[in-house]
Every structure is written in C-alpha cells, then in structure tokens.
Design a protein around this motif. Structure first.
Motif, short mmCIF file in Angstrom:
data_model
loop_
_atom_site.label_atom_id
_atom_site.label_comp_id
_atom_site.label_asym_id
_atom_site.label_seq_id
_atom_site.Cartn_x
_atom_site.Cartn_y
_atom_site.Cartn_z
N GLY A 1 38.14 17.07 17.85
CA GLY A 1 39.50 17.15 18.16
C GLY A 1 39.86 16.77 19.50
N THR A 2 41.09 17.41 20.03
CA THR A 2 41.59 17.45 21.31
C THR A 2 41.73 18.68 22.10
N LEU A 3 41.17 18.97 23.02
CA LEU A 3 41.31 20.28 23.81
C LEU A 3 42.20 19.86 24.98
N PHE A 4 43.28 20.58 24.78
CA PHE A 4 44.43 20.52 25.85
C PHE A 4 44.63 21.68 27.05
N LEU A 5 43.78 21.38 28.04
CA LEU A 5 43.95 22.42 29.00
C LEU A 5 45.07 22.60 29.93
N ASP A 6 46.05 23.07 29.48
CA ASP A 6 47.54 23.31 30.27
C ASP A 6 47.25 24.45 31.38
N GLU A 7 48.06 24.13 32.74
CA GLU A 7 47.60 24.63 33.72
C GLU A 7 46.36 24.67 34.21
N VAL A 8 45.61 23.42 34.31
CA VAL A 8 44.24 23.56 34.58
C VAL A 8 44.22 23.99 36.05
N GLY A 9 45.16 23.95 36.95
CA GLY A 9 45.01 24.36 38.21
C GLY A 9 44.67 25.82 38.49
N GLU A 10 44.93 26.59 37.33
CA GLU A 10 44.71 28.05 37.25
C GLU A 10 43.09 28.23 37.14
#
Length: 466
Positions: free
Chosen positions: A252-261
């Motif tokens: 599926g899809t891995l959504f890395l929200d706020e990847v800058g952290e």
C-alpha cells in the motif's frame, strides 16, 4: 473484343468518372468540349452539357469566370506546351484549383486536353468544419475528464481554486506510478487529504494507507514504531514482537507526515529501507521485503534543512522525486465558502442541528487570514455549531479576531481597487448603517447607537436604498 463490349466499357468508365468529386472536362486539340462530368456542373453552377460541341473558351466569356491571366488556360498550355495550374474564380464566388493537362504523344501535338477542378473554397469549408468538430470533440473530452476528476474527488474533498485543481489533477496522474512524492505546505492546509486522494485514486487503493505522524512519535520510539522489533529484542518488548508501520503498509502507501521531524540516525535507516525495498526489525537479522509507495509531507523547508545538515541530502533526493506545494487558505479565498458549507453540513449531521450562516459570517470568513488554514476553519465551524443557540449563525457570534479582521479589510483601500475616496466613503457609510440597523430592533435605537438624529438616518437609508 467486339464493338458492343467496347461500348459497355466506355459506358462504365463514363459512369465512374461522373461520380468523382473532382470536376472533369475533356476537349479535343482545338478546344471543343467533348464531355464533362456531373461534379463540374455542381461546382460551376451551370450544366456543362450545354457546352458539348462548343469551344471551351466560351465558358470564360459567357459564365463570368475570372482568370488570373489575360489568356485562357488552354492558350497558356498551347503556348508553354506543358501542364498549367491556376486558381480560378467562378460566378459562385468560390475559388477552384484548375489544372489543364495535354493528353497525347509527348513528342507530337496533343490529341486532347483534360481539365480537372477542385473546389478550394469547399475544401476550406470542410477544413473549418473538421476543425470545429475537433474543437467540439476536445471540449467534450475535457468535460468528460472534468466529470471523471470530480467523481474521483468525492464528496469529502472540496477543490474550487484553480491552483488547487491543478494540484489535484497532478495527484490523479501520480496515483498510477510509484514515484515518491513530497507534499509541502503550511500546517493545516490539507496535505493528508491530498495524500489519501493519491492513494485511493491508484492501483493500491484496496491496500493499506498507513498515516505516520512523525511529529507525534517520541524520539526514543521512532525506530521501534517504524521498523518493528523481534521478540525479546529489548527490555519491555512484547514477547510476540511487533510489526513496524513500514511493514503494515506493505503493498500500500506509507504516508510520512512531518517528515522533517525524523532524527538523522533514523533518516539513514529509512533510506536503507527505500533503497533495499526491505526492512530489518530491531533485534532481527532477517531482511523482510516490502513493497510500499512513499508519500512524505512537511511544513518545513527541507532544502534549507539539507543546507544546515539536519536532513540527509540522499534521503531528500530519494523522497523528493515529485514535489507538490499546497497554497495556504488565505491564497485561495474562493474555496472558503465551500469548505465552510461542507463543514457546516458535517457538524449539523453530527450534532443533529440545522444551523445556517448569515452572509456577514461568510464575508468575515473570506476576510480572515486563517493562520491555521483549513484545520482552523473546521474547528471554528464546529465551535459555532455547538455553541450557537439560534438557527442562523451571525457575525456577532464570531470570535473577536474575526470582527477585527473584517474591519481591517473594510478599511483597506486596496479592497476597492481604483475607486475614488468619495465612492469608498459612501461604501463604508452604507455598510456601517446596515450593520447598525441589523443589530438593533428599531431605527431609533440604531440612530442612538450611531449618535445621529433619526431623521438623518432616514435620509441616509433612502439615499443608499437600505
């Protein structure tokens, strides 16, 4: 072959020539018309049969045919001894391309002359009709694509702004490829909504969509949350071990929200997973293959983080194959009323109410800068639905910062474009009078509030049509 067979063959040939969409005239060496076909008569608007046995030059004299030269085309052929092409204008105002070719032994005098004409004006009309048909087909195709696009959006996604439409159209195209995408934008602009749209529009829509909010994971738990761990990998670990979020997103899809952290050490391990397409859990030696499509999002400037050394350059290039930037809500004010209406419908259903916005509320919404973007708008609408006691939500129920924003926008000369001072002042006076009359039950009370005589208020109401 006998004479009867020759007549039949000639008759068949004449029948074929008579159905051609090219005008034909055949003359003898002196220019006497021997035969002409039906299409020539259609183009010239006179029956060519009337000239059978007559000299072809008479057509130019009697039918008002405009020739480009003083000589007839037959005389030009006789003089130049070669085939001639000209654009000739008939009495019908149509232009035709006419060719006169000598027929016979090239070494001697020609036995016949063959005239062929093609209606150039008709060709242009056909081209115009064809272009119009193509334009209609293209317009229909665009309409069908727009309908399909709106169907893809569904009811939960509000897209009215032109820039946002382009972004979501790009998202729809990206849905069917596995290239990594980075979605940029301020907090609350709807980066997660776009990521879910891309996922559900593509081939992976029936597979997991795993939303990982990296800003909410404690630093010490990043590794175990993302990569998982084997049984007994560390003190306190579950006996059965744990699948990491990356493995949960397999296929599926891995959504890395706020990847800058992401901390630098975890960035290195994530890069390894993306390169190898395999993940190793904490405490395990086994590499487990994973097939994930990665979408990352951040409100931070990753390029600046790379320059400052807080984000790996190799991971940046691995993630940032395609970049989509969502503008803040203040730059797409046309969407605000639609978003507000969508949230109002949602919370009316949730709290079993039937609230409506007054026009002044929507005006205030459009004037407000929305530092929290769509998330803030949603929270404000929910608060108004929950706290409001009347069926109509009015501007007086808005938080004070909305009223201040509305007053500031009203006083901003840029709002009025090229209008002069007199026009601006009249517009402001009318708005202030109308708000006072809306706020107080009687004109007298409104006049007291405005500190003017009731008769003055009456005159101004008449002037402004209030």
């Amino acid at each position: 072959m006998d004479t009867q067979e020759n007549k039949l063959c000639l008759g068949d040939l004449i029948q074929v020539l008579d159905t051609m969409r090219v005008g034909l005239i055949i003359t003898d060496r002196a220019g006497t018309v021997l035969w002409g076909n039906r299409y020539y008569s259609e183009v010239a608007k006179f029956p060519i049969a009337e000239y059978f046995g007559k000299n072809v030059r008479e057509i130019s004299r009697r039918e008002n045919v405009t020739l480009p030269e003083q000589e007839t085309m037959l005389d030009l052929v006789l003089r130049k001894k070669k085939e001639i092409h000209e654009v000739v204008k008939y009495n019908t105002d149509d232009y035709v391309i006419t060719t006169v070719a000598p027929v016979g032994d090239p070494s001697g005098e020609p036995e016949f002359f063959l005239y062929t004409i093609t209606n150039y004006s008709e060709t242009l009309r056909m081209q115009k009709e064809l272009s119009l048909s193509h334009a209609r087909a293209s317009a229909l195709e665009e309409q069908l694509q727009e309908l399909q696009f709106r169907k893809q959006l569904g009811e939960d996604v509000v897209v009215k702004d032109r820039a946002m439409t382009r972004i979501y159209q790009m998202g729809a195209r990206l849905a069917f490829v596995d290239a990594s995408v980075v979605i940029l934008g301020e907090s609350g602009v709807g980066k997660d909504v776009l990521a879910k749209f891309i996922h559900r529009s593509g081939d992976r829509k029936l597979q997991p969509f795993v939303h990982v909010n990296l800003g909410a994971i404690p630093k010490e738990l990043f590794e175990s949350q993302l990569f998982g761990y084997a049984p007994g990998a560390f003190t306190g670990a579950a006996k059965t071990g744990k699948l990491g979020l990356i493995r949960l997103a397999d296929k599926g899809t891995l959504f890395l929200d706020e990847v800058g952290e992401l901390p630098l050490d975890i960035q290195a391990k994530l890069l390894q997973v993306l390169q190898d397409k395999a993940v190793r859990a904490i405490g395990s030696t086994e590499l487990v293959p994973v097939d994930v499509r990665v979408i990352a999002a951040t409100n931070r400037n990753l390029a600046e983080m790379v320059q400052s050394g807080t984000f790996r350059l190799d991971l940046y290039y691995r993630l940032n194959v395609i970049e989509l930037k969502i503008p803040p809500l203040r730059q797409r004010r046309d969407e605000i009323p639609y978003l507000a209406a969508r949230f109002l419908q949602e919370f009316n259903q949730r709290y079993e109410t039937s609230k409506e916005f007054s026009p002044e509320v929507l005006e205030s919404f459009r004037a407000y800068p929305w530092p929290g973007n769509i998330r803030e708008l949603r929270h404000v609408v929910e608060s108004l639905v929950v706290l409001g006691q009347d069926p109509i939500i009015t501007a007086e129920q808005l938080p004070v910062e909305f009223r201040e924003s509305r007053m500031a926008r009203r006083a901003d000369p840029a709002v009025y474009g090229d209008a002069g001072l007199k026009t601006i002042m009249a517009h402001l006076e009318r708005q202030i009078l109308k708000e006072a009359l809306d706020k107080y039950p009687t004109a007298g009370a409104a006049a007291d509030y405005l500190k003017i005589d009731p008769s003055t208020l009456a005159k101004k109401r008449k002037r402004y049509g209030i």
